[in-house]
Structure formats: structure tokens, C-alpha cells
Design an enzyme around this catalytic site. Structure first.
Site, PDB file in Angstrom:
ATOM      1  N   ARG A 146       0.821  -1.228   0.000  1.00 35.69           N
ATOM      2  CA  ARG A 146       0.000   0.000   0.000  1.00 35.69           C
ATOM      3  C   ARG A 146       0.854   1.277   0.000  1.00 35.69           C
ATOM      4  NH1 ARG A 146      -2.735  -3.179   3.718  1.00 35.69           N
ATOM      5  NH2 ARG A 146      -4.645  -4.083   2.862  1.00 35.69           N
ATOM      6  N   LYS A 168       2.478  11.105 -11.789  1.00 38.59           N
ATOM      7  CA  LYS A 168       1.567  10.218 -12.532  1.00 38.59           C
ATOM      8  C   LYS A 168       2.271   8.890 -12.730  1.00 38.59           C
ATOM      9  CE  LYS A 168      -1.178  13.219 -15.497  1.00 38.59           C
ATOM     10  NZ  LYS A 168      -1.396  13.562 -16.905  1.00 38.59           N
ATOM     11  N   GLU A 210       9.806  18.733 -25.625  1.00 37.10           N
ATOM     12  CA  GLU A 210       8.985  19.021 -24.441  1.00 37.10           C
ATOM     13  C   GLU A 210       9.503  20.264 -23.712  1.00 37.10           C
ATOM     14  OE1 GLU A 210       6.202  17.602 -23.413  1.00 37.10           O
ATOM     15  OE2 GLU A 210       6.142  15.663 -24.419  1.00 37.10           O
ATOM     16  N   LYS A 252       7.657  22.572 -15.143  1.00 38.41           N
ATOM     17  CA  LYS A 252       6.753  21.439 -14.916  1.00 38.41           C
ATOM     18  C   LYS A 252       6.416  21.337 -13.425  1.00 38.41           C
ATOM     19  CE  LYS A 252       4.837  17.230 -15.593  1.00 38.41           C
ATOM     20  NZ  LYS A 252       4.726  16.003 -16.314  1.00 38.41           N
ATOM     21  N   GLU A 262      -4.704  17.357 -11.710  1.00 40.41           N
ATOM     22  CA  GLU A 262      -5.259  17.725 -13.018  1.00 40.41           C
ATOM     23  C   GLU A 262      -6.739  18.059 -12.924  1.00 40.41           C
ATOM     24  OE1 GLU A 262      -2.998  15.938 -16.668  1.00 40.41           O
ATOM     25  OE2 GLU A 262      -4.801  14.770 -16.331  1.00 40.41           O
ATOM     26  N   ARG A 267      -2.949  22.161 -15.282  1.00 41.49           N
ATOM     27  CA  ARG A 267      -2.012  21.159 -15.796  1.00 41.49           C
ATOM     28  C   ARG A 267      -2.224  20.898 -17.291  1.00 41.49           C
ATOM     29  NH1 ARG A 267       0.116  16.279 -11.827  1.00 41.49           N
ATOM     30  NH2 ARG A 267       1.292  15.223 -13.418  1.00 41.49           N
ATOM     31  N   ASN A 271      -0.244  20.258 -22.172  1.00 39.49           N
ATOM     32  CA  ASN A 271      -0.645  19.472 -23.336  1.00 39.49           C
ATOM     33  C   ASN A 271      -0.569  20.252 -24.643  1.00 39.49           C
ATOM     34  OD1 ASN A 271      -1.196  16.909 -22.249  1.00 39.49           O
ATOM     35  ND2 ASN A 271      -3.031  17.721 -21.300  1.00 39.49           N
ATOM     36  N   HIS A 274      -0.212  18.415 -27.893  1.00 39.67           N
ATOM     37  CA  HIS A 274      -0.471  16.993 -27.658  1.00 39.67           C
ATOM     38  C   HIS A 274      -1.736  16.472 -28.346  1.00 39.67           C
ATOM     39  CE1 HIS A 274       2.816  17.365 -24.891  1.00 39.67           C
ATOM     40  NE2 HIS A 274       2.707  16.114 -24.484  1.00 39.67           N
ATOM     41  N   HIS A 278      -0.671  13.282 -30.084  1.00 41.16           N
ATOM     42  CA  HIS A 278      -1.105  11.938 -29.690  1.00 41.16           C
ATOM     43  C   HIS A 278      -1.786  11.222 -30.841  1.00 41.16           C
ATOM     44  CE1 HIS A 278      -1.174  12.703 -25.080  1.00 41.16           C
ATOM     45  NE2 HIS A 278      -0.106  12.041 -25.438  1.00 41.16           N
ATOM     46  N   HIS A 291       7.249  10.351 -29.357  1.00 40.32           N
ATOM     47  CA  HIS A 291       6.283  11.228 -28.695  1.00 40.32           C
ATOM     48  C   HIS A 291       6.609  12.717 -28.925  1.00 40.32           C
ATOM     49  CE1 HIS A 291       3.444  12.677 -25.760  1.00 40.32           C
ATOM     50  NE2 HIS A 291       4.418  13.303 -25.118  1.00 40.32           N
TER      51      HIS A 291
END
Ligand code: NAD
Length: 387
Positions: A146, A168, A210, A252, A262, A267, A271, A274, A278, A291
Site C-alpha cells: 500500500r 503520474k 517538451e 513542470k 489535473e 495542468r 498538453n 499533444h 497523440h 512522442h
């Protein structure tokens, strides 16, 4: 007009030379989150002093390094030695390189490895590598017992300026990437910028995409630095590369500190580029564009639409194109099927209440989220990008 605007978002966590509160020369930023805060650090040759960094954080008990087959001999072993030099026992597990390692099967094998070694909650998981070791290691740290302490040692450019910051963590399902995961914060992020010197040129460029994006959305002076030092940055010259990575990490870190999960619409700014990016990646089955390359093309699409909507000048579009090209990044996607891209975009995560949210620039260093971009303009722009 429905829009959210980010005007000069204050970079509160930026560490400056004159900052007396944070004397650590290598400290890029401190990320604040609901459970506390953690340092984001970047230095040249920093891995050698990792043992001291762990002692400073009170992480003195057994560590479990998760790294991939490429990074193990390059850096994993050095991380292990640095910890052992401060009497911190460190075990290593080596995963196959690449996206397929973000799987339940591999996670389960690592849980068993930890169980056999009698890992305890007070022990530490360390991700050493790119975003894959980061996301998988974080997922394991979040779930085993946990929650165990977790430290990130990013070695790819993408991981340094993006994936390692913000908590994330995820693994993939056959249906889609990153479907199972959580927000789980590390105890620290320690990037050794020297490790970038073993990355291929293309991997380096996609990582810079990025960081360049960070400049365009939030920090005009960072864009100036990229323009001035392109050659030195592509050669990963120690001083300038470390400085730029710290600045990009700070951007960032600042954004995720203000919008940990988010939920506040801040946040999403990250993107920029993106939505089309994507879709390009997925419509070409992740085989044609890295990417960062998809993001680069996506930034050009977003800039072109913003210019047509009167948000900024043609000059800005050309300035962005010129900079991306100098970093060997694509600014178009000749020959890719338009319908596949449009279909990919319809599955975009940034859709809210039926409207697609587009991150656009108003000027260099200032961005805005727009939900009123006409579908015809999107289609026309995508057609231009592929023709
Ligand atoms: P990666 O971890 O697969 O690394 C790319 C390749 O570079 C691998 O083959 C790796 O072995 C190699 N490599 C890494 N460091 C190296 C070095 N210093 N020298 C030589 N080779 C090196 O992929 P990535 O591009 O780093 O990251 C992509 C992953 O990150 C994706 O899974 C993506 O979903 C994830 N990601 C996560 C977040 C987040 O917020 N958690 C954000 C962006 C991306």
C-alpha cells in the site's frame, strides 16, 4: 467566448542564483503536493553523490532499483554503488527496454521479487531510466504494501523534463496506454544530466521538444535561450544543458504544484501540441513518430490554428517552426492519413462536456485554453500538415 487564460503564471518554485532559502546549487524546484513536498534536482555527474542525497532525505534503509536492460550497465550499477558507498543496501531488477514493460505481468513479477527479498514499507523503490522505468516503478511503489517510498533517477530527456515530475504512475492495458495508474508522489527526483550524453540524437531531439514547449507556453526567456544555444544544447554541453533542464523542470514542477491531480485546468497547459501529437502517434501505430516528434508537429498545428483565429501573428508561427527545425524536429507529417488523425483526435482525453480543449499561444510564454475552435479549421489544418 469560452476560454481559460494563463497570463504570466508565476513560477513560484523557480530557484535563482540569489536564493538564500535553497542553497543547494543543483536544486531546480520543490514540488508541493497535498502530502508534503519533494526536491527536483539536476546536476552534472550527480549520480555519484546519490548516497548523500538519500541520507539527507532519511532514506537509509534497503533500496530496490528498477531499471531497464540498456540503462543498467550505463547508470543502474553506478546508482547501486553510490548507495552502497553510504551503507544503503541496494538490489536491482532489470526490465526489458521499451513500452511493453509497463504491463501487469511485469509488475506481478516485480511484486514477487520484492516479496522474496522481504521488502518493507520503510524501504525505497528507485526508478532509474526513462519514463517506462519511472511509470512502472512508481506504480509498484504506489501499490506494493500500500505504498513504499519512491525516488526517481530519470536518465532520458523525456523523463527528466516531463515524466519524472508530477507523480503520474501507470501501466498499460492492451486497449490503451496508461489506463491503470494513480497519482503517487516520489520523495525526490534526481537527474544526472551527464547521462544524456549516451542518448541517440533523435531521442535527444524529441526530449528537447517538451522543454521547448515549456518555453512557448510559459517562459519566453527560455525560448530565447534555446535560440541562442541550439548547438551547445544538442551537444549536451554541461553548463548550458544543465541550466536549461533545471529551468524546464522548474516549469513542470510549478504547474503540477498548482494542479496536483489535473482538476483545476492548469495542468492541461502542458498538453500544448499533444492533441494532434497523440493522434499522430496512435494513427501511425506508434511506429513513425516519437512522442516528442508528434508534439512538435502538434505545436505547429495549434500555432497555425491560433494564428487563423487571430490569437497571434504569423511571425510567432514561423519563429516556432524555425526553432523546432533547428532541433531536428518534424513540423509536418507528410503522407499520414487525415481521417486516421481526425479519428485519433476524437478519442482525445482533453474532451470535456463534448468540447475539445485546445491549448494555444497568445504570445511566446503565454497560453490559453480554447473550446471554440471550429471543426472545419481543425480539419483544414490537419490536411495542411500532411500534404
Ligand atoms: P523509455 O523509458 O522507453 O526510454 C527510451 C529508451 O531510451 C529506452 O530504450 C531506454 O533504455 C533508453 N535510455 C534511457 N535513458 C538512456 C540513456 N541515458 N542513455 C541511453 N539510452 C537511454 O521512454 P521515455 O521516452 O523515456 O519515456 C516514455 C514513457 O514515459 C512512456 O511510457 C510515457 O507514457 C511515459 N510518460 C509518463 C509521463 C508521466 O507524467 N508519468 C509523462 C510523459 C511520458
Amino acid at each position: 467566448m469560452k476560454s481559460l487564460r494563463y497570463v504570466g503564471l508565476e513560477l513560484r518554485n523557480r530557484v535563482t542564483d540569489g536564493d538564500l532559502i535553497m542553497p543547494d546549487q543543483d536544486l531546480a524546484a520543490q514540488v508541493n503536493h497535498s502530502g508534503g513536498s519533494y526536491p527536483v534536482v539536476a546536476g552534472w555527474g550527480l549520480i555519484n553523490s546519490l548516497g548523500d542525497r538519500f541520507m539527507d532525505l532519511g532514506l537509509t534503509r534497503t533500496a530496490y532499483i528498477i531499471t531497464d536492460e540498456n540503462v543498467m550497465n550505463l547508470y543502474g550499477r553506478n546508482v547501486q554503488r553510490a548507495l552502497q558507498s553510504r551503507d544503503i543496501p541496494a538490489h536491482c531488477v532489470i526490465i526489458p527496454a521499451g513500452e511493453t514493460s509497463k504491463s501487469f505481468e511485469l509488475a506481478q513479477a516485480i511484486y514477487s521479487w520484492l516479496a522474496d527479498l522481504k521488502a518493507e514499507r520503510g524501504h525505497t523503490i528507485i526508478s532509474v531510466g526513462g519514463g517506462v522505468a519511472g511509470d512502472l516503478g512508481g506504480f509498484i511503489a504506489a501499490t506494493y504494501l500500500r505504498g513504499m517510498a519512491w525516488v526517481q533517477v530519470p536518465t532520458s530527456m523525456a523523463a527528466m523534463v516531463d515524466a519524472s515530475i508530477g507523480g503520474k504512475v501507470a501501466i498499460n492495458l492492451p486497449q490503451a496506454k496508461n489506463l491503470v495508474g494513480s497519482f503517487y508522489q516520489p520523495k525526490g527526483v534526481f537527474a544526472d544530466v551527464q547521462s544524456l550524453s549516451t542518448l541517440g540524437k533523435r531521442e535527444l531531439s524529441e526530449g528537447w521538444a517538451e522543454a521547448i514547449k515549456h518555453g512557448f507556453i510559459l517562459d519566453a526567456s527560455l525560448v530565447d535561450v534555446f535560440e541562442e544555444h541550439e548547438e551547445a544544447l544538442m551537444d549536451v554541453e554541461p553548463e548550458i544543458a544543465t541550466e536549461v533542464i533545471r529551468r524546464s523542470m522548474a516549469i513542470k514542477a510549478d504547474v503540477v504544484s498548482q494542479d496536483e491531480r489535473e482538476t483545476l485546468g492548469i495542468r492541461i497547459m502542458l498538453n500544448y501540441g499533444h492533441t494532434i501529437g497523440h493522434a499522430l502517434e496512435s494513427s501511425t501505430e506508434y511506429g513513425q513518430f516519437f512522442h516528442g516528434e508528434g508534439v512538435s508537429v502538434g505545436m505547429m498545428g495549434a500555432a497555425s490554428m491560433a494564428q487563423e483565429m487571430g490569437l497571434h501573428s504569423r511571425e510567432l508561427v514561423e519563429r516556432q517552426r524555425h526553432l523546432l527545425e533547428r532541433f531536428n524536429l518534424p513540423t509536418a507529417a507528410k503522407g499520414v492519413n487525415v481521417d486516421d488523425i481526425l479519428k485519433g483526435m476524437s478519442l482525445d482525453k482533453k474532451v470535456q462536456g463534448g468540447s475539445k480543449r485546445w491549448v494555444m499561444l497568445e504570445e511566446v510564454g503565454r497560453s490559453v485554453v480554447r473550446t471554440d475552435v471550429p471543426e472545419e479549421l481543425v480539419e483544414k489544418t490537419v490536411r495542411e500538415l500532411v500534404s
